[in-house]
Design a protein around this motif. Structure first.
Motif, PDB file in Angstrom:
ATOM      1  N   TYR A 183      41.491  36.743  30.860  1.00 22.27           N
ATOM      2  CA  TYR A 183      40.732  37.066  32.075  1.00 22.27           C
ATOM      3  C   TYR A 183      41.377  38.249  32.800  1.00 22.27           C
ATOM      4  N   ARG A 184      42.699  38.225  32.949  1.00 23.62           N
ATOM      5  CA  ARG A 184      43.399  39.331  33.617  1.00 23.62           C
ATOM      6  C   ARG A 184      43.264  40.623  32.822  1.00 23.62           C
ATOM      7  N   GLN A 185      43.310  40.527  31.477  1.00 24.18           N
ATOM      8  CA  GLN A 185      43.138  41.718  30.650  1.00 24.18           C
ATOM      9  C   GLN A 185      41.754  42.327  30.856  1.00 24.18           C
ATOM     10  N   VAL A 186      40.750  41.474  30.946  1.00 27.78           N
ATOM     11  CA  VAL A 186      39.380  41.958  31.166  1.00 27.78           C
ATOM     12  C   VAL A 186      39.275  42.632  32.529  1.00 27.78           C
ATOM     13  N   LEU A 187      39.840  42.010  33.562  1.00 29.41           N
ATOM     14  CA  LEU A 187      39.785  42.599  34.907  1.00 29.41           C
ATOM     15  C   LEU A 187      40.546  43.921  34.967  1.00 29.41           C
ATOM     16  N   ASP A 188      41.726  43.962  34.355  1.00 31.74           N
ATOM     17  CA  ASP A 188      42.513  45.196  34.357  1.00 31.74           C
ATOM     18  C   ASP A 188      41.789  46.299  33.597  1.00 31.74           C
ATOM     19  N   SER A 189      41.173  45.941  32.492  1.00 30.35           N
ATOM     20  CA  SER A 189      40.429  46.916  31.694  1.00 30.35           C
ATOM     21  C   SER A 189      39.253  47.474  32.485  1.00 30.35           C
ATOM     22  N   LYS A 190      38.550  46.602  33.197  1.00 33.96           N
ATOM     23  CA  LYS A 190      37.403  47.035  34.002  1.00 33.96           C
ATOM     24  C   LYS A 190      37.860  47.949  35.138  1.00 33.96           C
ATOM     25  N   ALA A 191      38.978  47.594  35.781  1.00 35.97           N
ATOM     26  CA  ALA A 191      39.506  48.415  36.869  1.00 35.97           C
ATOM     27  C   ALA A 191      39.917  49.789  36.346  1.00 35.97           C
ATOM     28  N   GLU A 192      40.546  49.830  35.185  1.00 34.04           N
ATOM     29  CA  GLU A 192      40.949  51.096  34.583  1.00 34.04           C
ATOM     30  C   GLU A 192      39.730  51.950  34.241  1.00 34.04           C
ATOM     31  N   ALA A 193      38.686  51.317  33.707  1.00 31.28           N
ATOM     32  CA  ALA A 193      37.466  52.047  33.355  1.00 31.28           C
ATOM     33  C   ALA A 193      36.809  52.629  34.601  1.00 31.28           C
TER      34      ALA A 193
END
Length: 127
Positions: free
Chosen positions: A81-91
């Protein structure tokens, strides 16, 4: 986030929703984005005609859009879940930087065109 399109990864994403008390239903419908979120009922409806990759991408799009209590998630689910959120924030950050550069380029091009047109006197006839 680049998550491989495997049934196992789809199951991991589905597990996150299950632990957060969301119901995922794969049904047919006219979804512009391939999914629909019923926030108050905690139901996510995904187009059943999507392949595994499409289902994973739809769930990856939905995950940052809903609010989950991480306390209900297992450690493995919390990590994903954190990886998905971090990835979305980076995008989003990269998209904002790109949009800023494009806007700056347009402003720069607009200023050059404005300078050239400012030098012309509309009252003076051109030969």
């Amino acid at each position: 986030m680049n998550l491989k399109s495997t049934p196992n990864n789809l199951a991991k994403l589905e597990k996150i929703f299950d632990e957060a008390k969301y119901i995922i239903r794969f049904e047919k419908g006219t979804f512009n984005s391939g999914y629909c979120i019923l926030e108050h009922k905690k139901v996510v409806v995904v187009n059943k005609f999507l392949n595994v990759e499409g289902r994973i991408n739809a769930l990856l799009d939905i995950l940052p859009a809903i609010t989950l209590e991480e306390g209900f998630l297992t450690p493995d689910s919390q990590k994903l879940y954190r990886q998905v959120l971090d990835s979305k924030a980076e995008a989003l950050k990269e998209e904002a930087i790109k949009a800023g550069k494009e806007a700056a380029a347009k402003d720069e091009a607009g200023e050059e065109g404005a300078d050239e047109s400012a030098n012309e006197n509309p009252e003076t006839p051109q030969p």
